[in-house]
Design an enzyme around this catalytic site. Structure first.
Site, PDB file in Angstrom:
ATOM      1  N   GLY A   1     121.564  32.919  25.357  1.00 59.17           N
ATOM      2  CA  GLY A   1     121.996  32.584  26.721  1.00 59.17           C
ATOM      3  C   GLY A   1     122.731  33.716  27.403  1.00 59.17           C
TER       4      GLY A   1
ATOM      5  CG  ASP B   1     117.338  37.953  23.352  1.00 57.42           C
ATOM      6  OD1 ASP B   1     116.656  38.230  22.363  1.00 57.42           O
ATOM      7  OD2 ASP B   1     118.410  38.511  23.607  1.00 57.42           O
TER       8      ASP B   1
END
Ligand code: AMP
Ligand code: MG
Length: 521
Positions: A101, A270
Site C-alpha cells: 500500500g 507493486d
C-alpha cells in the site's frame, strides 16, 4: 484563497473505502483505499517546480504563492477533497509480500484539464495505514532523484509518471543509507507526483489474494471505465483485451528502458503501473558501461534479479502475477496464457526493431538479429559507455567503416584494452556492420539524424544526480535547475552543455549514490 483547480475525484468516490478513519497501521479488507491526511511539515520551502506540469494541470496561480506551498507540502487540504492512501500488495523479489500500500504516498485529488485526468500525489507526506514499520517520509536525496528522473524520462519519450514540485519539509529524517548501522539525519522532502492513475498490478493482486472478487471486479471495471474505455463494457472479452493491452503497454515501456539504458532496480509487482508507465523511482540507475548484468540496487546485489538484461523477462513474470490476479474474472487460464505467450514473441520483435533503429538499420535483413547479438558481445568485452557509443556510431560513414573503431574510441573506459583479440573482434564487427549499411538507401546524414532521435545525447547519469544532490544538500539548487533544463532536450546537441556528454568520472566508480544505491530513501 484556495488554488483554482478543476477537481473531479473518481477513485475515492466510485470505489469502496476502508471505513476506519484513524491513522493507525492495519490490514485493510474489502476496500481500495483509506482516508488519510498529510502530515503538516514544520517549515516547508519550495525547491523546484515543473512549469510544464503546472500548465498541464491547468494551474493559473504562481507556484511561488503561499497557497501553492501549503497545498503541495501537505500543510492544507484543498477544499472539497478527501486525500487517501491506496491499498495494494505485491510480489517483492519473486515472493508474495502481502499488503503493502501507499506507505508514504498520499493522493490529494484528481484534476481534469484539457480533457486529461491527473492524480496529484504527495510522496513523503507522512504515515498512512500502510506505513508498516516505516515513517512515511522521504529524504531530499531520493526526492531529487525521483523528481529529475520522471521529467527526464518523459522527455526521452519513455512512458512515465510525472513530477510537479519538489518541496523541503523543514523536518529531519533518519536514514541508514547503506544499511550498515550508521543512521544519520537528512533533510525531509516531498515530491508531488502526477499521473493519470497510480494503480499498480499490486492493487489487483491484493484483492485476489483476499479472495474478494467483488472489490476486484469493481477495481477492474473502474480501471477500464476511466483508463481503457475504448475496450468496451465489462465482460470476459473486455477483461481479456484489458490484460492484452496492459501487456503491450508494459512491453513498450520496457523496450524503451532498454533503448535508453535505464535500469529500474526494483521491478516488484507493486512498482508496475497498470497504465504501462515507469513508476517509483528508487534505486534506479543509468547504464554507463554496457553490461547486461548490471544493477544499481545494492539490495539486489547477490541475485541481480532486476539487472539490465533481464528487465523484459521480469515484465513477463510480473504480467503472470497480474494474470493470476485477474483469473477469477476470466476463469480460463489458457486465454491468459496465450497473451503471455504473445508477449514473449512480441517483445523479441520489438526489441529487434528498437535495436535496429539504434544502429540506423531500416531495411529488412534476416541477419540483423545476429549482427545485434554480436554487437552486444563486443560491447561487453571491455568497459564501453552505452550512450556515447551509440551517439558516436551515428557518425560512422557508410563507405569508410574501416574508421569505425576510431570514431567510437571515446566510448571506451579503458582504451588500452582495445588491442589484439578485442580489437580484432571490434574490427570484425565493424566490417559486418559496413557490409550491412550498404543495403541502406539513406545517406549518412539522414541515417545519422534518425539515429540521434533514438539515441539520447544526455541522460541522467548516476553521478550527475549525485552532484545535484550534494549541492542541494548545501542549499544550492543551481545545478538542479541546470540539469532539469538540460534533460528537457536529451536528443539535441547543446554545445554549451557538452561537459555532460562525457564518461562517468573515475571518482564516481564506486561512490555511494553514483554506482550503488540502496532502497533506503
Ligand atoms: P518501494 O520499495 O519504495 O516500492 O516500497 C515498497 C513499499 O514500502 C510501499 O508500500 C511503500 O509505500 C513502502 N515504503 C517505502 N518507504 C517507506 C517509508 N519511508 N515509510 C512508509 N512506507 C514506505
Ligand atoms: Mg513502490
Amino acid at each position: 484563497m484556495a488554488l483554482k483547480l478543476n477537481i473531479k475525484d473518481t477513485f475515492n468516490k466510485e470505489l469502496p473505502a476502508d471505513p476506519i478513519l484513524e491513522n493507525n497501521r492495519r490490514q485493510v479488507r474489502n476496500a481500495c483505499f483509506s482516508y488519510v491526511s498529510p502530515k503538516v511539515p514544520s517549515k516547508p520551502s519550495l525547491v523546484h517546480v515543473s512549469q510544464e506540469m503546472i500548465e498541464a494541470i491547468g494551474l493559473k496561480e504562481s507556484p511561488d504563492s503561499m497557497e501553492f506551498l501549503e497545498v503541495f507540502s501537505g500543510t492544507t487540504v484543498l477544499p472539497n477533497t478527501n486525500p487517501y492512501a491506496m491499498c495494494y500488495g505485491g510480489h517483492q523479489f519473486g515472493h508474495w509480500a502481502g499488503q503493502l500500500g501507499d506507505g508514504r504516498a498520499i493522493n490529494l485529488a484528481e484534476v481534469v484539464h484539457s480533457n486529461k485526468r491527473w492524480v496529484l500525489q504527495l510522496k513523503g507526506a507522512g504515515e498512512t495505514p500502510y506505513s508498516r514499520t516505516a515513517d512515511g517520509l522521504a529524504v531530499l536525496r531520493s526526492s531529487i532523484r525521483e523528481y529529475l528522473c520522471s521529467e527526464a524520462m518523459f522527455h526521452l519519450g519513455v512512458p512515465t509518471t510525472r513530477a510537479l514540485s519538489l518541496i523541503l519539509t523543514g523536518d529531519k529524517v533518519l536514514r541508514d543509507v547503506m544499511y550498515d548501522g550508521n543512521p544519520a539525519y537528512e533533510k525531509g522532502a516531498i515530491v508531488c507526483r502526477v499521473s493519470p492513475s497510480f494503480i499498480r498490478f499490486g492493487n489487483f493482486e491484493i484483492l485476489a489474494a483476499q479472495e474478494d472478487k467483488k472489490t476486484l471486479k469493481a477495481l477492474v471495471d473502474y480501471t477500464i471505465k476511466h483508463h481503457y474505455s475504448h475496450l468496451g463494457k465489462p465482460s470476459k472479452g473486455t477483461y481479456l483485451r484489458f490484460f492484452k493491452e496492459v501487456a503491450v503497454r508494459s512491453m513498450e515501456m520496457v523496450v524503451h528502458w532498454q533503448r535508453v539504458g535505464f535500469v529500474h532496480g526494483v521491478m516488484n509487482t507493486d512498482n508496475m503501473s497498470i497504465l504501462g508507465l515507469t513508476i517509483d523511482y528508487g534505486p534506479y540507475g543509468w547504464l554507463e558501461d554496457y553490461d547486461l548484468g548490471w544493477t544499481p540496487n545494492t539490495t539486489d546485489r547477490t541475485n541481480k534479479r532486476y539487472r539490465f538484461g533481464t528487465q523484459p523477462q521480469i515484465v513477463l513474470w510480473n504480467l503472470l502475477q497480474l494474470a493470476n490476479a485477474l483469473f477469477p474474472l476470466i476463469e480460463e487460464a489458457a486465454l491468459l496464457q496465450d497473451i503471455l505467450k504473445e508477449y514473449q514473441e512480441d517483445v523479441e520483435v520489438a526489441y529487434l526493431a528498437m535495436m535496429k533503429s539504434k544502429l540506423g538499420l531500416f531495411e529488412k535483413d534476416d541477419n540483423d538479429k545476429n549482427l545485434i547479438a554480436d554487437l552486444e558481445t563486443v560491447l561487453q568485452l571491455s568497459e564501453t559507455d552505452m550512450t556515447i557509443f551509440f551517439r558516436l556510431l551515428a557518425k560512422v560513414k557508410k563507405n569508410d567503416v574501416s574508421d569505425g573503431l576510431n570514431t567510437i574510441q571515446d566510448a571506451f573506459y579503458q582504451p588500452d584494452e582495445i588491442k589484439e583479440g578485442i580489437e580484432d573482434q571490434w574490427k570484425s564487427w565493424f566490417s559486418k556492420y559496413g557490409e550491412r549499411l550498404k543495403k541502406e538507401t539513406r545517406n549518412d546524414t539522414e541515417r545519422g539524424e534518425l539515429m540521434n532521435r533514438v539515441n539520447p545525447k544526455y541522460v541522467l547519469r548516476n553521478y550527475m544526480a549525485q552532484m545535484v544532490i550534494d549541492a542541494a544538500d548545501e542549499g544550492d539548487y543551481k545545478h538542479l535547475s541546470e540539469l532539469f533544463d538540460l534533460l528537457k532536450k536529451p536528443y539535441d546537441e547543446q554545445p554549451e552543455q557538452e561537459k555532460w556528454f562525457a564518461k562517468r568520472p573515475e571518482w564516481a566508480r564506486n561512490k555511494v549514490g553514483c554506482s550503488m544505491l540502496s532502497c533506503s530513501s
